[in-house]
Design a protein around this motif. Structure first.
Motif, PDB file in Angstrom:
ATOM      1  N   TYR A   1      50.466  42.349  48.253  1.00 25.39           N
ATOM      2  CA  TYR A   1      50.835  41.250  48.837  1.00 25.39           C
ATOM      3  C   TYR A   1      52.378  40.839  48.412  1.00 25.39           C
ATOM      4  O   TYR A   1      52.703  41.010  47.306  1.00 25.39           O
ATOM      5  CB  TYR A   1      49.892  39.991  48.179  1.00 25.39           C
ATOM      6  CG  TYR A   1      48.195  40.164  48.414  1.00 25.39           C
ATOM      7  CD1 TYR A   1      48.059  40.093  49.628  1.00 25.39           C
ATOM      8  CD2 TYR A   1      47.509  40.476  47.599  1.00 25.39           C
ATOM      9  CE1 TYR A   1      46.628  40.210  50.223  1.00 25.39           C
ATOM     10  CE2 TYR A   1      46.178  40.875  47.759  1.00 25.39           C
ATOM     11  CZ  TYR A   1      45.819  40.402  48.877  1.00 25.39           C
ATOM     12  OH  TYR A   1      44.481  40.682  49.374  1.00 25.39           O
TER      13      TYR A   1
ATOM     14  N   ARG B   1      53.954  42.645  45.533  1.00 27.15           N
ATOM     15  CA  ARG B   1      53.078  43.060  44.361  1.00 27.15           C
ATOM     16  C   ARG B   1      51.861  43.971  44.989  1.00 27.15           C
ATOM     17  O   ARG B   1      51.283  43.659  45.837  1.00 27.15           O
ATOM     18  CB  ARG B   1      52.252  41.569  43.892  1.00 27.15           C
ATOM     19  CG  ARG B   1      52.073  41.706  42.555  1.00 27.15           C
ATOM     20  CD  ARG B   1      51.888  40.303  41.984  1.00 27.15           C
ATOM     21  NE  ARG B   1      50.644  40.553  41.097  1.00 27.15           N
ATOM     22  CZ  ARG B   1      49.523  39.898  41.244  1.00 27.15           C
ATOM     23  NH1 ARG B   1      49.518  38.914  42.249  1.00 27.15           N
ATOM     24  NH2 ARG B   1      48.539  40.311  40.639  1.00 27.15           N
TER      25      ARG B   1
ATOM     26  N   VAL C   1      48.445  45.353  44.580  1.00 28.68           N
ATOM     27  CA  VAL C   1      47.094  44.888  43.730  1.00 28.68           C
ATOM     28  C   VAL C   1      46.199  45.945  43.936  1.00 28.68           C
ATOM     29  O   VAL C   1      45.361  45.885  43.090  1.00 28.68           O
ATOM     30  CB  VAL C   1      46.535  43.514  44.416  1.00 28.68           C
ATOM     31  CG1 VAL C   1      47.786  42.531  44.070  1.00 28.68           C
ATOM     32  CG2 VAL C   1      46.278  43.476  45.841  1.00 28.68           C
TER      33      VAL C   1
ATOM     34  N   ALA D   1      38.321  43.451  35.353  1.00 27.32           N
ATOM     35  CA  ALA D   1      39.095  42.489  34.845  1.00 27.32           C
ATOM     36  C   ALA D   1      39.441  41.436  36.187  1.00 27.32           C
ATOM     37  O   ALA D   1      39.287  41.871  37.237  1.00 27.32           O
ATOM     38  CB  ALA D   1      40.898  42.910  34.334  1.00 27.32           C
ATOM     39  N   ASN D   2      39.831  40.242  35.635  1.00 27.82           N
ATOM     40  CA  ASN D   2      40.165  39.226  36.843  1.00 27.82           C
ATOM     41  C   ASN D   2      41.515  39.952  37.533  1.00 27.82           C
ATOM     42  O   ASN D   2      42.296  40.314  36.889  1.00 27.82           O
ATOM     43  CB  ASN D   2      40.448  37.961  36.353  1.00 27.82           C
ATOM     44  CG  ASN D   2      39.264  37.055  36.241  1.00 27.82           C
ATOM     45  OD1 ASN D   2      39.225  36.575  34.856  1.00 27.82           O
ATOM     46  ND2 ASN D   2      38.422  37.060  37.104  1.00 27.82           N
TER      47      ASN D   2
ATOM     48  N   GLY E   1      41.591  43.512  41.859  1.00 26.06           N
ATOM     49  CA  GLY E   1      41.747  44.146  42.966  1.00 26.06           C
ATOM     50  C   GLY E   1      40.429  44.532  43.608  1.00 26.06           C
ATOM     51  O   GLY E   1      40.424  44.991  44.847  1.00 26.06           O
ATOM     52  N   LYS E   2      39.284  44.056  43.067  1.00 25.15           N
ATOM     53  CA  LYS E   2      37.977  44.225  43.691  1.00 25.15           C
ATOM     54  C   LYS E   2      37.711  43.664  44.888  1.00 25.15           C
ATOM     55  O   LYS E   2      37.234  44.283  45.952  1.00 25.15           O
ATOM     56  CB  LYS E   2      36.981  43.836  42.751  1.00 25.15           C
ATOM     57  CG  LYS E   2      37.035  44.387  41.251  1.00 25.15           C
ATOM     58  CD  LYS E   2      36.189  43.742  40.175  1.00 25.15           C
ATOM     59  CE  LYS E   2      36.257  42.169  39.613  1.00 25.15           C
ATOM     60  NZ  LYS E   2      37.460  41.742  39.297  1.00 25.15           N
ATOM     61  N   THR E   3      37.928  42.292  45.085  1.00 24.67           N
ATOM     62  CA  THR E   3      37.813  41.383  46.351  1.00 24.67           C
ATOM     63  C   THR E   3      38.669  42.308  47.427  1.00 24.67           C
ATOM     64  O   THR E   3      38.091  42.378  48.700  1.00 24.67           O
ATOM     65  CB  THR E   3      37.992  40.182  46.154  1.00 24.67           C
ATOM     66  OG1 THR E   3      36.929  39.704  45.190  1.00 24.67           O
ATOM     67  CG2 THR E   3      37.862  39.716  47.444  1.00 24.67           C
ATOM     68  N   THR E   4      39.811  42.483  47.175  1.00 26.14           N
ATOM     69  CA  THR E   4      40.895  43.067  48.087  1.00 26.14           C
ATOM     70  C   THR E   4      40.405  44.233  48.472  1.00 26.14           C
ATOM     71  O   THR E   4      40.371  44.670  49.808  1.00 26.14           O
ATOM     72  CB  THR E   4      42.333  43.171  47.515  1.00 26.14           C
ATOM     73  OG1 THR E   4      42.613  41.855  47.008  1.00 26.14           O
ATOM     74  CG2 THR E   4      43.174  43.800  48.316  1.00 26.14           C
TER      75      THR E   4
ATOM     76  N   ARG F   1      40.993  42.983  55.642  1.00 26.46           N
ATOM     77  CA  ARG F   1      42.442  43.110  55.425  1.00 26.46           C
ATOM     78  C   ARG F   1      42.938  44.464  55.807  1.00 26.46           C
ATOM     79  O   ARG F   1      42.073  45.335  55.919  1.00 26.46           O
ATOM     80  CB  ARG F   1      42.889  42.741  53.902  1.00 26.46           C
ATOM     81  CG  ARG F   1      42.655  41.675  53.429  1.00 26.46           C
ATOM     82  CD  ARG F   1      43.257  41.117  52.038  1.00 26.46           C
ATOM     83  NE  ARG F   1      42.825  39.967  51.558  1.00 26.46           N
ATOM     84  CZ  ARG F   1      43.223  38.865  52.059  1.00 26.46           C
ATOM     85  NH1 ARG F   1      44.224  38.898  52.577  1.00 26.46           N
ATOM     86  NH2 ARG F   1      42.658  37.767  51.422  1.00 26.46           N
TER      87      ARG F   1
ATOM     88  N   GLN G   1      32.995  35.748  48.332  1.00 23.23           N
ATOM     89  CA  GLN G   1      33.355  34.820  47.279  1.00 23.23           C
ATOM     90  C   GLN G   1      33.388  33.464  47.675  1.00 23.23           C
ATOM     91  O   GLN G   1      32.802  32.496  47.177  1.00 23.23           O
ATOM     92  CB  GLN G   1      34.565  35.241  46.528  1.00 23.23           C
ATOM     93  CG  GLN G   1      34.279  35.357  45.052  1.00 23.23           C
ATOM     94  CD  GLN G   1      35.702  35.635  44.289  1.00 23.23           C
ATOM     95  OE1 GLN G   1      36.328  36.424  44.963  1.00 23.23           O
ATOM     96  NE2 GLN G   1      35.625  35.471  43.132  1.00 23.23           N
TER      97      GLN G   1
ATOM     98  N   GLU H   1      30.020  38.527  43.808  1.00 26.98           N
ATOM     99  CA  GLU H   1      29.762  37.424  43.100  1.00 26.98           C
ATOM    100  C   GLU H   1      28.436  36.823  43.298  1.00 26.98           C
ATOM    101  O   GLU H   1      28.310  35.624  43.419  1.00 26.98           O
ATOM    102  CB  GLU H   1      30.699  36.563  42.521  1.00 26.98           C
ATOM    103  CG  GLU H   1      32.063  37.381  41.988  1.00 26.98           C
ATOM    104  CD  GLU H   1      33.037  36.836  41.254  1.00 26.98           C
ATOM    105  OE1 GLU H   1      32.621  35.551  40.906  1.00 26.98           O
ATOM    106  OE2 GLU H   1      33.873  37.165  40.795  1.00 26.98           O
TER     107      GLU H   1
HETATM  108  P1  ATP Z   1      38.648  38.172  40.569  1.00 28.30           P
HETATM  109  O1  ATP Z   1      37.469  38.974  39.539  1.00 28.30           O
HETATM  110  O2  ATP Z   1      39.433  37.513  39.900  1.00 28.30           O
HETATM  111  O3  ATP Z   1      37.638  37.767  41.625  1.00 28.30           O
HETATM  112  P2  ATP Z   1      39.562  40.748  41.887  1.00 28.30           P
HETATM  113  O4  ATP Z   1      39.444  41.966  41.063  1.00 28.30           O
HETATM  114  O5  ATP Z   1      38.477  40.369  42.981  1.00 28.30           O
HETATM  115  O6  ATP Z   1      39.615  39.285  41.033  1.00 28.30           O
HETATM  116  P3  ATP Z   1      41.443  40.362  44.110  1.00 28.30           P
HETATM  117  O7  ATP Z   1      41.019  38.886  44.313  1.00 28.30           O
HETATM  118  O8  ATP Z   1      41.315  41.476  44.792  1.00 28.30           O
HETATM  119  O9  ATP Z   1      41.100  40.640  42.486  1.00 28.30           O
HETATM  120  O10 ATP Z   1      43.193  39.968  43.697  1.00 28.30           O
HETATM  121  C1  ATP Z   1      44.048  40.959  43.201  1.00 28.30           C
HETATM  122  C2  ATP Z   1      45.293  40.230  42.853  1.00 28.30           C
HETATM  123  O11 ATP Z   1      45.732  39.895  44.356  1.00 28.30           O
HETATM  124  C3  ATP Z   1      45.289  39.093  42.189  1.00 28.30           C
HETATM  125  O12 ATP Z   1      46.319  38.989  41.307  1.00 28.30           O
HETATM  126  C4  ATP Z   1      45.264  37.961  43.293  1.00 28.30           C
HETATM  127  O13 ATP Z   1      45.975  36.660  42.706  1.00 28.30           O
HETATM  128  C5  ATP Z   1      46.122  38.683  44.298  1.00 28.30           C
HETATM  129  N1  ATP Z   1      45.821  37.970  45.687  1.00 28.30           N
HETATM  130  C6  ATP Z   1      44.772  38.076  46.266  1.00 28.30           C
HETATM  131  N2  ATP Z   1      44.686  37.606  47.593  1.00 28.30           N
HETATM  132  C7  ATP Z   1      45.965  37.294  47.710  1.00 28.30           C
HETATM  133  C8  ATP Z   1      46.607  36.730  48.823  1.00 28.30           C
HETATM  134  N3  ATP Z   1      46.006  36.634  50.078  1.00 28.30           N
HETATM  135  N4  ATP Z   1      47.909  36.722  48.700  1.00 28.30           N
HETATM  136  C9  ATP Z   1      48.663  36.807  47.452  1.00 28.30           C
HETATM  137  N5  ATP Z   1      48.100  37.345  46.657  1.00 28.30           N
HETATM  138  C10 ATP Z   1      46.701  37.781  46.469  1.00 28.30           C
END
Ligand code: ATP
Length: 317
Positions: A19, A22, A24, A43-44, A47-50, A59, A89, A159
């Protein structure tokens, strides 16, 4: 393509997503095979959701190869969509839409019986309720029903049991296990490690866009969770128990203090210590076991990954 099994449902190689500047998701490899429940944990912001959004074609990856049900999630998005069921989510529906109307709206020709699904998830009574009137847990269950309505081949759950009470969680777990038994493949993202332990045949632990390790929950616990401990009171006095315990398979250490014995070692130590106590005809009432769980494994894994001085093994299938 190496490692591409004929029952591959999801194959990801070298996935990269940024993004802005950055990164991810960084050179991520991931496989999901037919009939598996695979959990993405970590961890939060790992990048799991991505990752699951890229798998669903929501995406566009910057680089890497993705095949989902033999389709390209970006190029073949229209063909893939009807084969996927996803509960995301941040799902939402219009406030005034009733549960029954949502079912009708989402049902296609392939749909299963919506009433049967509502009953399975304890929502039969809420058919005429507006979305806005549902509790958090009811909304969550409705999204699950909608995800399953069209007999998807791959279900993606992000989740899944967030906000559910303990009994509703168990019901949802049972329903997901039933899906797996019916042959549906499930990829789930979860922070609930008891959920991952209960449901997932395989878990993939992620941090900062990379896979730290993967395997069955038992494998990750064995590799990263540390030792199991059995403790009990035995009293003072000359006894060869401690030295016998030291020789049992898997025992790393035996300590004695204040009339209590603690045996540390691999998980099977619990069974061997129990057998030895039974053999001696005395099982102390204060016997206590401390078994490291998936949470302990993940915490250790995230810890060691933060500290590059401690090597982290990346498990291969
Ligand atoms: P969580 O457990 O907190 O849900 P995750 O492992 O699912 O996290 P992601 O949601 O994939 O992680 O996010 C990975 C990183 O990308 C995070 O730092 C988030 O802030 C960032 N991020 C996610 N979506 C976007 C976006 N649309 N634009 C910019 N940054 C984003």
């Amino acid at each position: 393509m190496t490692n591409h099994r004929s029952d591959a449902v999801v194959t990801v190689r070298g996935l990269r997503k940024s993004y802005g500047s950055r990164v991810v998701v960084d050179h991520l490899d991931l496989d999901v095979h037919a009939g598996e429940i695979v959990g993405l944990i970590g961890a939060n912001g790992a990048g799991k959701t991505t990752t699951v959004e890229c798998i669903q074609g929501l995406r566009r990856p910057d680089a890497g190869m993705l095949r989902v049900l033999d389709l390209d999630p970006v190029r073949d998005a229209d063909r893939l969509r009807p084969l996927l069921g996803s509960q995301l989510q941040d799902s939402a529906l219009p406030d005034r839409l009733r549960v029954g109307e949502a079912i009708e709206l989402f049902a296609t020709a392939r749909a299963r019986n919506g009433d049967e699904l509502l009953a399975r998830f304890g929502l039969a009574e809420r058919r005429r309720s507006a979305f806005a009137a549902l509790s958090g847990g009811e909304r969550q269950r409705l999204f699950l029903v909608l995800a399953l309505l069209n007999r998807p081949r791959l279900v993606i759950l992000d989740e899944l049991t967030q906000g559910l009470d303990p009994s509703a969680r168990r019901d949802v777990w049972a329903a997901v296990a039933q899906l797996r038994d019916e042959g549906t493949t499930v990829l789930l993202v979860t922070h609930e490690l008891d959920e991952a332990e209960a449901l997932c045949g395989r878990v993939i632990a992620m941090r900062a866009g990379r896979v730290l390790d993967q395997g069955t929950p038992a494998e990750l616990m064995a590799r990263h969770a540390g030792r199991a401990t059995v403790r009990f009171g035995w009293g003072a006095g000359p006894d060869d128990l401690a030295s016998t315990l030291r020789r049992l398979p898997g025992v790393a250490d035996v300590t004695e203090a204040g009339g209590r014995i603690a045996v540390h070692g691999e998980r099977q130590v619990i069974a061997h210590v129990g057998a030895e106590l039974v053999r001696r005809g005395r099982v102390p009432a204060d016997l206590d076991v401390d078994v490291p769980d998936l949470e302990a494994a993940l915490l250790h894994l995230l810890d060691t990954a933060t500290n590059p001085a401690v090597p982290v093994l990346t498990g291969a299938r």
